[in-house]
Write a protein that holds these residues in place. Structure first.
Motif, mmCIF file in Angstrom:
data_model
loop_
_atom_site.group_PDB
_atom_site.id
_atom_site.type_symbol
_atom_site.label_atom_id
_atom_site.label_comp_id
_atom_site.label_asym_id
_atom_site.label_seq_id
_atom_site.Cartn_x
_atom_site.Cartn_y
_atom_site.Cartn_z
ATOM 1 N N ASN A 271 0.823 -1.213 0.000
ATOM 2 C CA ASN A 271 0.000 0.000 0.000
ATOM 3 C C ASN A 271 0.858 1.264 0.000
ATOM 4 O O ASN A 271 0.536 2.265 0.656
ATOM 5 C CB ASN A 271 -0.951 0.023 1.202
ATOM 6 N N ASN A 272 1.999 1.186 -0.696
ATOM 7 C CA ASN A 272 2.879 2.352 -0.828
ATOM 8 C C ASN A 272 2.305 3.322 -1.846
ATOM 9 O O ASN A 272 1.585 2.927 -2.764
ATOM 10 C CB ASN A 272 4.284 1.934 -1.287
ATOM 11 N N TYR A 273 2.653 4.597 -1.678
ATOM 12 C CA TYR A 273 2.173 5.608 -2.617
ATOM 13 C C TYR A 273 3.188 5.889 -3.723
ATOM 14 O O TYR A 273 2.837 6.019 -4.884
ATOM 15 C CB TYR A 273 1.860 6.900 -1.840
ATOM 16 N N TYR A 274 4.469 5.951 -3.359
ATOM 17 C CA TYR A 274 5.505 6.320 -4.328
ATOM 18 C C TYR A 274 6.198 5.096 -4.928
ATOM 19 O O TYR A 274 6.362 4.079 -4.258
ATOM 20 C CB TYR A 274 6.561 7.214 -3.671
ATOM 21 N N ASP A 275 6.619 5.242 -6.195
ATOM 22 C CA ASP A 275 7.456 4.214 -6.822
ATOM 23 C C ASP A 275 8.849 4.246 -6.201
ATOM 24 O O ASP A 275 9.308 5.285 -5.718
ATOM 25 C CB ASP A 275 7.600 4.486 -8.334
ATOM 26 N N LEU A 276 9.527 3.102 -6.263
ATOM 27 C CA LEU A 276 10.926 3.041 -5.826
ATOM 28 C C LEU A 276 11.822 3.642 -6.908
ATOM 29 O O LEU A 276 11.416 3.745 -8.069
ATOM 30 C CB LEU A 276 11.333 1.593 -5.578
ATOM 31 N N ARG A 277 13.034 3.999 -6.537
ATOM 32 C CA ARG A 277 13.972 4.533 -7.530
ATOM 33 C C ARG A 277 14.282 3.450 -8.552
ATOM 34 O O ARG A 277 14.511 2.288 -8.206
ATOM 35 C CB ARG A 277 15.259 5.001 -6.845
ATOM 36 N N SER A 278 14.312 3.857 -9.818
ATOM 37 C CA SER A 278 14.460 2.896 -10.914
ATOM 38 C C SER A 278 15.757 2.091 -10.820
ATOM 39 O O SER A 278 15.799 0.927 -11.206
ATOM 40 C CB SER A 278 14.383 3.611 -12.266
ATOM 41 N N LYS A 279 16.821 2.701 -10.269
ATOM 42 C CA LYS A 279 18.102 1.998 -10.179
ATOM 43 C C LYS A 279 17.991 0.760 -9.294
ATOM 44 O O LYS A 279 18.532 -0.308 -9.606
ATOM 45 C CB LYS A 279 19.177 2.944 -9.637
ATOM 46 N N LYS A 280 17.264 0.883 -8.175
ATOM 47 C CA LYS A 280 17.081 -0.250 -7.258
ATOM 48 C C LYS A 280 16.269 -1.358 -7.922
ATOM 49 O O LYS A 280 16.561 -2.539 -7.766
ATOM 50 C CB LYS A 280 16.377 0.215 -5.983
ATOM 51 N N VAL A 281 15.245 -0.952 -8.673
ATOM 52 C CA VAL A 281 14.398 -1.940 -9.357
ATOM 53 C C VAL A 281 15.192 -2.632 -10.466
ATOM 54 O O VAL A 281 15.077 -3.840 -10.664
ATOM 55 C CB VAL A 281 13.117 -1.272 -9.937
ATOM 56 N N GLU A 282 16.022 -1.863 -11.167
ATOM 57 C CA GLU A 282 16.870 -2.434 -12.232
ATOM 58 C C GLU A 282 17.826 -3.485 -11.676
ATOM 59 O O GLU A 282 18.059 -4.516 -12.305
ATOM 60 C CB GLU A 282 17.658 -1.318 -12.929
ATOM 61 N N ASN A 283 18.385 -3.223 -10.499
ATOM 62 C CA ASN A 283 19.279 -4.196 -9.866
ATOM 63 C C ASN A 283 18.558 -5.509 -9.588
ATOM 64 O O ASN A 283 19.107 -6.590 -9.800
ATOM 65 C CB ASN A 283 19.852 -3.628 -8.564
ATOM 66 N N LEU A 284 17.310 -5.406 -9.125
ATOM 67 C CA LEU A 284 16.515 -6.611 -8.866
ATOM 68 C C LEU A 284 16.252 -7.358 -10.164
ATOM 69 O O LEU A 284 16.402 -8.587 -10.236
ATOM 70 C CB LEU A 284 15.184 -6.245 -8.200
ATOM 71 N N ILE A 285 15.871 -6.624 -11.217
ATOM 72 C CA ILE A 285 15.573 -7.240 -12.519
ATOM 73 C C ILE A 285 16.791 -7.994 -13.051
ATOM 74 O O ILE A 285 16.668 -9.111 -13.564
ATOM 75 C CB ILE A 285 15.096 -6.156 -13.525
ATOM 76 N N ASN A 286 17.971 -7.400 -12.896
ATOM 77 C CA ASN A 286 19.209 -8.064 -13.333
ATOM 78 C C ASN A 286 19.468 -9.341 -12.536
ATOM 79 O O ASN A 286 19.906 -10.355 -13.089
ATOM 80 C CB ASN A 286 20.401 -7.113 -13.203
ATOM 81 N N ASN A 287 19.186 -9.303 -11.228
ATOM 82 C CA ASN A 287 19.365 -10.486 -10.383
ATOM 83 C C ASN A 287 18.399 -11.612 -10.747
ATOM 84 O O ASN A 287 18.742 -12.789 -10.673
ATOM 85 C CB ASN A 287 19.193 -10.119 -8.904
ATOM 86 N N LEU A 288 17.182 -11.230 -11.150
ATOM 87 C CA LEU A 288 16.162 -12.231 -11.501
ATOM 88 C C LEU A 288 16.581 -13.079 -12.698
ATOM 89 O O LEU A 288 16.171 -14.235 -12.823
ATOM 90 C CB LEU A 288 14.824 -11.545 -11.810
ATOM 91 N N ASP A 289 17.385 -12.495 -13.564
ATOM 92 C CA ASP A 289 17.828 -13.217 -14.774
ATOM 93 C C ASP A 289 18.972 -14.196 -14.508
ATOM 94 O O ASP A 289 19.318 -15.000 -15.375
ATOM 95 C CB ASP A 289 18.259 -12.201 -15.854
ATOM 96 N N LYS A 290 19.566 -14.115 -13.326
ATOM 97 C CA LYS A 290 20.674 -15.022 -13.003
ATOM 98 C C LYS A 290 20.162 -16.419 -12.644
ATOM 99 O O LYS A 290 19.138 -16.566 -11.972
ATOM 100 C CB LYS A 290 21.491 -14.454 -11.839
ATOM 101 N N LYS A 291 20.869 -17.441 -13.096
ATOM 102 C CA LYS A 291 20.467 -18.830 -12.858
ATOM 103 C C LYS A 291 20.486 -19.197 -11.373
ATOM 104 O O LYS A 291 19.693 -20.024 -10.921
ATOM 105 C CB LYS A 291 21.370 -19.787 -13.634
ATOM 106 N N ASN A 292 21.411 -18.601 -10.633
ATOM 107 C CA ASN A 292 21.542 -18.942 -9.209
ATOM 108 C C ASN A 292 20.667 -18.078 -8.292
ATOM 109 O O ASN A 292 20.844 -18.051 -7.076
ATOM 110 C CB ASN A 292 23.004 -18.848 -8.775
#
Length: 317
Positions: A271-292
């Motif tokens: 129930n947050n109002y503001y989006d997170l900073r895109s850099k933090k979200v990008e780091n997560l997206i990059n991690n999601l693509d890793k096999k481990n």
């Protein structure tokens, strides 16, 4: 300015509002405009100031603002924040303030909070987000009307009004206003950006023109939001205390849409109002693509994979 304000409130057709007050010229001008509005319509306005208790003189300033309003037969309620704020002060203070405002709205059954964000605030937000490499969504800056929760919305009726006129209104009505020293503190990015106004305007870059560009970006953003809402319905499910994202479909999206899906998922869960900073979200997206990849935390949520889904649940603290 009053007629512009009146037309906006007339369109909402609400019988009561909560007005967020700080004591600065913008918020006092908003108070003056709401008081004027009561001469035209039978509308109830509640006035609330959140004392963050960060600065030594904050409680004394709150008392001064309360006296200013009392002279105009207006009752200001001051609520003290009891939560300690030590890191990321401005962002945390804002989150605490909105939580207190939301809770007050629930008690009084108020649907709309009014804030005094003005044209300069809008341009500053645009420049801050520009400095962070924001995309279309971020550069559209603040919406005039947006939902905080399913029950409470935020309305900014002064976004197209220049600060100099709000200062005049507050001086004419109240005689003075409170200066927040943190607005002059150069350790804050917003203060640094605020100090750019004079050199920018000397160079011929007027804030009114930047504001027009923001309005044009907002129109493009509306088109994008229509597309995103369809994506969210197709990709995101809520199950008990978890959010499930169809990971197979998610992988085929471009990076901007992936960021939007992650932000929307966190918002739905927390129930947050503001989006997170895109850099933090990008780091997560990059991690999601890793096999481990096993799990990761972001925005108070734990992300992990389960079958065909990317799942997230609230992080236990």
């Amino acid at each position: 300015i009053f007629l512009n304000f009146k037309n906006k409130l007339d369109s909402l057709k609400k019988k009561k509002y909560l007005v967020a007050v700080s004591g600065g010229p913008d918020s006092l001008a908003l108070v003056a405009l709401t008081k004027s509005y009561t001469f035209c319509k039978k509308t109830k306005f509640y006035y609330l100031l959140v004392d963050h208790n960060i600065r030594k003189n904050s409680s004394q300033e709150a008392k001064k603002v309360k006296k200013l309003l009392k002279k105009k037969y207006l009752n200001l309620k001051v609520l003290l924040n009891k939560k300690k704020i030590t890191k990321n002060i401005q962002a945390e203070a804002r989150n605490v303030r909105y939580n207190i405002l939301k809770n007050f709205c629930k008690k009084k059954n108020i649907k709309v909070i009014l804030t005094a964000h003005n044209l300069e605030d809008q341009v500053e937000t645009f420049l801050i987000r520009l400095s962070r490499g924001s995309g279309l969504k971020g550069l559209s800056a603040m919406k005039p009307y947006s939902k905080i929760t399913n029950q409470v919305s935020l309305f900014r009726p002064l976004l197209d009004t220049q600060k100099e006129f709000l200062i005049k209104i507050s001086k004419i009505t109240f005689g003075k206003y409170i200066k927040d020293p943190s607005n002059e503190d150069k350790k804050y990015l917003r203060t640094k950006v605020r100090n750019l106004k004079k050199p920018l305007e000397k160079s011929g870059i007027k804030y009114e023109k930047i504001f027009k560009s923001i309005q044009n970006l907002s129109q493009s953003k509306k088109t994008l939001e229509g597309y995103l809402s369809k994506i969210f319905k197709e990709f995101i499910e809520k199950s008990n205390s978890k959010i499930l994202i169809n990971f197979k479909k998610y992988k085929n999206l471009n990076k901007d849409i992936k960021i939007a899906v992650i932000n929307q998922s966190i918002k739905q869960l927390k129930n947050n109002y503001y989006d997170l900073r895109s850099k933090k979200v990008e780091n997560l997206i990059n991690n999601l693509d890793k096999k481990n990849f096993k799990n990761s935390t972001l925005g108070g949520c734990i992300f992990f994979k389960k079958g065909q889904y990317l799942c997230l649940k609230s992080e236990k603290r």
